[in-house]
Design a protein around this motif. Structure first.
Motif, PDB file in Angstrom:
ATOM      1  N   TYR A  30      44.712 -29.820  20.819  1.00 29.55           N
ATOM      2  CA  TYR A  30      44.187 -29.652  22.080  1.00 29.55           C
ATOM      3  C   TYR A  30      44.742 -30.465  23.530  1.00 29.55           C
ATOM      4  O   TYR A  30      44.591 -30.114  24.461  1.00 29.55           O
ATOM      5  N   GLN A  36      45.209 -26.641  25.422  1.00 32.66           N
ATOM      6  CA  GLN A  36      44.871 -26.635  26.826  1.00 32.66           C
ATOM      7  C   GLN A  36      44.381 -25.456  27.328  1.00 32.66           C
ATOM      8  O   GLN A  36      43.281 -25.029  27.870  1.00 32.66           O
ATOM      9  N   SER A  37      45.067 -24.447  26.888  1.00 33.13           N
ATOM     10  CA  SER A  37      44.769 -22.892  27.276  1.00 33.13           C
ATOM     11  C   SER A  37      43.536 -22.420  26.609  1.00 33.13           C
ATOM     12  O   SER A  37      42.872 -21.705  27.074  1.00 33.13           O
ATOM     13  N   LEU A  39      41.226 -24.197  25.424  1.00 36.29           N
ATOM     14  CA  LEU A  39      39.969 -24.770  25.994  1.00 36.29           C
ATOM     15  C   LEU A  39      39.609 -24.152  27.148  1.00 36.29           C
ATOM     16  O   LEU A  39      38.361 -24.069  27.519  1.00 36.29           O
ATOM     17  N   LYS A  40      40.483 -23.893  28.136  1.00 37.91           N
ATOM     18  CA  LYS A  40      40.141 -23.295  29.319  1.00 37.91           C
ATOM     19  C   LYS A  40      39.547 -21.795  29.263  1.00 37.91           C
ATOM     20  O   LYS A  40      38.692 -21.592  29.988  1.00 37.91           O
ATOM     21  N   LYS A  41      40.116 -21.241  28.364  1.00 39.44           N
ATOM     22  CA  LYS A  41      39.854 -19.871  28.324  1.00 39.44           C
ATOM     23  C   LYS A  41      38.479 -19.513  27.148  1.00 39.44           C
ATOM     24  O   LYS A  41      37.985 -18.376  27.299  1.00 39.44           O
ATOM     25  N   GLN A  42      38.198 -20.558  26.290  1.00 35.51           N
ATOM     26  CA  GLN A  42      36.879 -20.376  25.568  1.00 35.51           C
ATOM     27  C   GLN A  42      35.873 -19.922  26.231  1.00 35.51           C
ATOM     28  O   GLN A  42      35.183 -19.064  25.545  1.00 35.51           O
TER      29      GLN A  42
END
Length: 77
Positions: A30, A36-37, A39-42
Motif C-alpha cells: 500500500y 496507493q492507486s 486504495l484511491k480507486k477501491q
C-alpha cells in the motif's frame, strides 16, 4: 460506528485471516504507487461491483418470487 469502537474488531479480523508477515507485506504494498492507486480507486470499484450485483439480483427476482409463491402454496395444501 466510530473507528474507536470498530478498530479492535478489525484488528482481530485481520489477525485471524492474515499472518503477521502477510500484513507487513500488505502494508508495504500500500506504500507503493500501485498500492496507493488501489486504495484511491477501491471505492469506485466497489460502487461499480454493487451495480453489477444489483443487476444480477434484479434478473433473478422474478424466479425467486415464483419459487417463494410456489413454496407458500405448497404449505397451504
Amino acid at each position: 460506528m466510530s473507528w474507536e469502537k470498530m478498530e479492535p474488531e478489525y484488528i482481530k479480523l485481520f489477525s485471524e485471516v492474515y499472518t503477521e508477515d502477510e500484513l507487513k507485506a500488505i502494508v508495504e504494498f500500500y506504500k507503493t504507487p500501485a498500492g496507493q492507486s488501489m486504495l484511491k480507486k477501491q471505492p469506485l470499484l466497489m460502487q461499480k461491483s454493487m451495480v453489477i450485483s444489483q443487476k444480477q439480483m434484479q434478473a433473478l427476482m422474478p424466479e425467486i418470487q415464483k419459487m417463494s409463491q410456489e413454496f407458500k402454496d405448497s404449505i397451504k395444501k
